[in-house]
Design an enzyme around this catalytic site. Sequence first.
Site, mmCIF file in Angstrom:
data_model
loop_
_atom_site.group_PDB
_atom_site.id
_atom_site.type_symbol
_atom_site.label_atom_id
_atom_site.label_comp_id
_atom_site.label_asym_id
_atom_site.label_seq_id
_atom_site.Cartn_x
_atom_site.Cartn_y
_atom_site.Cartn_z
ATOM 1 N N LYS A 53 14.789 96.798 -83.182
ATOM 2 C CA LYS A 53 15.694 95.667 -82.987
ATOM 3 C C LYS A 53 15.734 94.785 -84.236
ATOM 4 C CE LYS A 53 15.482 94.456 -78.673
ATOM 5 N NZ LYS A 53 14.676 93.858 -77.584
ATOM 6 N N ARG A 75 12.439 87.922 -78.639
ATOM 7 C CA ARG A 75 12.735 89.310 -78.241
ATOM 8 C C ARG A 75 11.672 90.269 -78.737
ATOM 9 N NH1 ARG A 75 18.576 90.469 -80.566
ATOM 10 N NH2 ARG A 75 18.636 91.913 -78.799
ATOM 11 N N GLY A 120 14.265 98.233 -71.659
ATOM 12 C CA GLY A 120 13.810 97.482 -70.496
ATOM 13 C C GLY A 120 12.310 97.457 -70.290
ATOM 14 N N MET A 140 9.982 96.038 -72.320
ATOM 15 C CA MET A 140 9.297 94.847 -72.781
ATOM 16 C C MET A 140 10.144 93.648 -72.365
ATOM 17 S SD MET A 140 6.966 96.411 -74.777
ATOM 18 C CE MET A 140 6.583 95.206 -75.983
ATOM 19 N N ARG A 176 21.542 100.236 -82.311
ATOM 20 C CA ARG A 176 20.562 101.311 -82.486
ATOM 21 C C ARG A 176 21.289 102.619 -82.214
ATOM 22 N NH1 ARG A 176 17.669 99.297 -77.087
ATOM 23 N NH2 ARG A 176 19.290 99.911 -75.658
ATOM 24 N N HIS A 194 20.012 100.573 -66.136
ATOM 25 C CA HIS A 194 18.722 101.215 -66.346
ATOM 26 C C HIS A 194 18.730 102.684 -65.924
ATOM 27 C CE1 HIS A 194 14.524 102.201 -65.141
ATOM 28 N NE2 HIS A 194 14.303 101.725 -66.344
ATOM 29 N N SER A 251 1.011 139.670 -84.934
ATOM 30 C CA SER A 251 1.787 138.746 -84.114
ATOM 31 C C SER A 251 0.788 137.827 -83.424
ATOM 32 C CB SER A 251 2.611 139.520 -83.086
ATOM 33 O OG SER A 251 3.309 138.610 -82.267
ATOM 34 N N CYS A 258 4.194 135.426 -80.729
ATOM 35 C CA CYS A 258 4.824 135.806 -79.470
ATOM 36 C C CYS A 258 4.264 135.039 -78.288
ATOM 37 C CB CYS A 258 4.717 137.310 -79.244
ATOM 38 S SG CYS A 258 3.018 137.887 -79.140
ATOM 39 N N TYR A 289 8.838 135.408 -88.239
ATOM 40 C CA TYR A 289 9.675 135.190 -87.054
ATOM 41 C C TYR A 289 8.890 134.508 -85.944
ATOM 42 C CZ TYR A 289 7.301 139.161 -84.880
ATOM 43 O OH TYR A 289 6.340 139.984 -84.350
HETATM 44 P P1 ADP Z 1 16.065 94.453 -74.371
HETATM 45 O O1 ADP Z 1 15.153 95.112 -75.305
HETATM 46 O O2 ADP Z 1 15.587 94.458 -72.969
HETATM 47 O O3 ADP Z 1 17.473 94.902 -74.526
HETATM 48 P P2 ADP Z 1 16.820 92.073 -75.819
HETATM 49 O O4 ADP Z 1 15.865 91.405 -76.698
HETATM 50 O O5 ADP Z 1 17.849 92.894 -76.480
HETATM 51 O O6 ADP Z 1 16.019 92.902 -74.748
HETATM 52 O O7 ADP Z 1 17.469 90.920 -74.984
HETATM 53 C C1 ADP Z 1 17.900 90.963 -73.672
HETATM 54 C C2 ADP Z 1 19.309 90.436 -73.561
HETATM 55 O O8 ADP Z 1 19.403 89.150 -74.107
HETATM 56 C C3 ADP Z 1 20.298 91.279 -74.292
HETATM 57 O O9 ADP Z 1 21.448 91.422 -73.504
HETATM 58 C C4 ADP Z 1 20.604 90.495 -75.524
HETATM 59 O O10 ADP Z 1 21.873 90.755 -75.985
HETATM 60 C C5 ADP Z 1 20.423 89.067 -75.053
HETATM 61 N N1 ADP Z 1 20.008 88.209 -76.144
HETATM 62 C C6 ADP Z 1 18.906 88.336 -76.890
HETATM 63 N N2 ADP Z 1 18.860 87.412 -77.853
HETATM 64 C C7 ADP Z 1 19.976 86.658 -77.724
HETATM 65 C C8 ADP Z 1 20.496 85.546 -78.440
HETATM 66 N N3 ADP Z 1 19.878 85.045 -79.495
HETATM 67 N N4 ADP Z 1 21.668 85.041 -78.028
HETATM 68 C C9 ADP Z 1 22.290 85.564 -76.952
HETATM 69 N N5 ADP Z 1 21.848 86.602 -76.233
HETATM 70 C C10 ADP Z 1 20.702 87.160 -76.619
HETATM 71 MG MG MG Z 2 18.598 94.774 -76.002
#
Ligand code: ADP
Ligand code: MG
Length: 955
Positions: free
Chosen positions: A27, A97, A106, A108, A347, A469, A797, A864, A884
């Site tokens: 991220k 984040r 999802g 963390m 990503r 999810h 082999s 093999c 092979y």
């Molecule tokens: P995850 O790894 O679970 O996707 P994120 O860190 O991406 O967690 O954040 C969860 C949600 O919060 C995401 O939808 C992201 O876009 C939103 N978010 C994170 N940081 C900001 C920010 N600075 N402003 C607005 N929305 C944010």
């Molecule tokens: Mg995210």
Amino acid sequence: MATKRIYSFGGGKAEGNRGLKDLLGGKGAGVAEMSNIGLLVPPGFTITTEVCTAFYENGKKLPKDVLPGVEAALRKVEALTGKRFGSPDDPLLVSVRSGARVSMPGMMDTVLNLGLNDRTVEALAKRSQNERFAWDSYRRFCAMFGDVVLSMKPERKEDRDPFEIILERKKRAYGVKLDAELPVVALKELVGEFKAEVKRRKGIDFPEDPMQQLVAAIEAVFRSWDNERAIAYRKLNGIPAEWGTAVTVQAMVFGNMGEDSGTGVAFTRNPADGRNEFYGEFLVNAQGEDVVAGIRTPQKIGELAARFPAIAHQLEDARARLERHYRDMQDIEFTIERGRLYLLQTRAGKRTGLAAVRIAVEMAEAKLITREEAVLRVDPAALNHLLRPIFDDGARHRAIEDGRLLARGLPAGPGAAAGRVVFFAEDAEAWKARGEQVVLARHETSPEDIRGMNAAQGFLTAFGGMTSHAALVARQMGKVAIVGCEALSFDYDARTMTVSTARGPKVLREGDWISIDGTAGEVIEGSLATTPSEVVQVLIEKTRDAASAPVYQQFAKLLGWADKARRLKVRANADQPDQATVALAFGAQGIGLCRTEHMFFGEGKIGPMREMIVAETQAERRAALAKLLPIQREDFAGLFRAMGGKPVTIRTIDPPLHEFLPQDPEGVAELARATGKPEANVRARIEELHEANPMLGHRGCRLGISYPEITEMQARAIFEAACEVAAEGLDVRPEVMIPLVGEKKELDHQGTVVRKVAEAVFAERGRKVKYTVGTMIEVPRGALCAGAIAEVADFFSFGTNDLTQTTFGISRDDVGTVLLSYLENDIYEVDPFVTIDRDGVGELMRIAVARGRAAKPQLKLGICGEHGGDPSSVEFCHQIGLDYVSCSPYRLPIARLAAAQAALRELALARAEKPRKPALKAAAPNGKARAMNRALAVPGVKGSRKKKARAHARA
Ligand code: ADP
Ligand code: MG
Ligand code: MG
């Protein structure tokens, strides 16, 4: 400070970039890179994964010297936004984040709107002129902070989130259905009640000081690296615990500022089937997790253009730029604040195998990437997805005619799955453990369901979209899934699911069979018959024309490119002509292992085999062998014909003889009748053949040495068949392989028997056929004495199943459960019977290769064991210079792709070592070189631990 611990980004530039994933997490690296290329990203900074490690070493406390850096970085964000953290006038709010090196969707926890307190909320309200928005943000923050930082999130399935209970109560009190309908006064009350709940449960006052909030949140993110969900996910995906997570602190932008704001997630191409279309979902006037959480079913990206044409245009533009820049399909998160588009994450998007192949091929054809890159893009194991069965069309039509089509949802994970429906992840695990086939159906899934999802054939949810999810996990695990199937409702207590159909509600109970078609999105009652995939229909069944099979065409293109890149040849383990035909269709260049003993289990064959075994004299044995000779000759001739000129490696008898004998009284009686021996004698002979440890007993070449007449018969069958087929004008290339050799004289003995028979048969038939005699290397002594053995071998082999057993001193058939606990406890990183243990078994292989080739440079080398179809093992075989790999026919496409990837990565390494070689620049100026560099970073095979092949066939 020795190392840089904090990397800032914002204002069109960044200290980090996408190359720093290990430090900044995916991220952090993504937001830095997007800032660098001029996409609008809220400013912020990333605290490195090294600090996470330091945090754990420091007794789960942020090391003291990190804080000044955080404060300094925060000042930069303040400068860029013109707001101040904690300001009672114009407060800066941030998100905290998490982000590991590889994405863990999802897994963390993230905290949004941090920096709010009773004073700053008033300032926010005034500045935004939107009191509702300010208090909505505040109540969200209090709940998130409570859940994530103060660990108030429920641990048990039955418990509910305390803040949700309060929210629900509030909505009832105000007589509204949606959060967005709550009036400001209700939101204010919520904040008070949330804080009271914190006090009640945790005995502390909700922290008002923004800096204190920030430190606590950073620590909580670091802590979340070790929560149960994260650990389970790491286990499933082979992610090392020591990687750690980074923390990104970033200025908030608000999607909940009104009807001209919103938030969404999107893929730059369709992640389910790979189609080149913008694919995503958004919610108007919403924040953060709302889309992913599946609380409200979001709108499709396509609908954006009608309501917000300018925003749709900005998004389309960002999509194109990101794809051009990353040269791969991206998974993005965005927020629109009052008509301005901000990007929050990018990503490489997770995709199904089907989509992976299509995207790679189409991007190569559009010259966005090179063909080599396309080959490197697809995880070899993902090809399984293209070979997996689909529902039989006739069965599907009948089911629909019978009114068994229950509902439709979004096709999130292609393929066909049938199973008994369960409603809890724990049940999915438990049912699977007792041998049931299950489909997990739920309102929605969440990260704690991960293990149950893995146990299920597929899953079905009522809520959420293609980015929910359940959909993410389906793509990643390659599971069949339907999401957003709104006709479903659940009564978890009663363990029932109600489907509202055109003819009224239909109730399904736990344990009822359902079939889900993750390609069409159809939920069908009962268990539906399946049919082979498009690729199999074209290649194997020949029931479909290649021209009308687009998936097949992409598959064939990609493998064609792979074949150009690879050095390793691929062969198949096949015992019968029909298997050989399948192998050829999948690209086999020979047969690497024909297990002759499998042939004896066919109709009418086991009788003479048993007679041979219970024979008490050589004469009796020879009589029985004479009956077996024509049978074997027939089998071999069939194989030679099917393989038309390609080499066929035939192994002489290997398993302990008692494996062929009857264990039941009727079987014994029948054998006695057939041989004319008293039953007692037969029983005695069976008794005599019993071994305490058959794996290390009278088997392999030891049998052929005790009873050379068996080897003679087999050699005769081979060479007579070879002459017969050669007489038909076909090329024949038999390779006779002697198993379990640990000593040169063993091979010498058996090789002499084989060669003598060959000469005799050639003389009788007046025809010569080229052949070779070699051995399996499958006991440590064979590997160590390979130099001597090579003197009498034409080829080696590696029988890595036995070599693994004998190197570890583990009987795979006896200690399966021990192995599982070793994997659970991380004593073994991967199952050594799935992926070659490079340090031990691999080292023996290296030794054998070196000593064998030193003695005989032209020695042919192959493998093999079942490892021959495992991508990481294939790579290893390439690296140690085998000629092979041989694997089961259905794994050939995987082996071809893995072999090509190994070759391309090696090439990249070689080029990287000689950077001034003109060849590098002469290639595509940025394309190829960059592809190669990236290729170097490709980690080993993921999830192999999950693919614990419990196949107990002995190789
Ligand atoms: P995850 O790894 O679970 O996707 P994120 O860190 O991406 O967690 O954040 C969860 C949600 O919060 C995401 O939808 C992201 O876009 C939103 N978010 C994170 N940081 C900001 C920010 N600075 N402003 C607005 N929305 C944010
Ligand atoms: Mg995210
Ligand atoms: Mg073996």
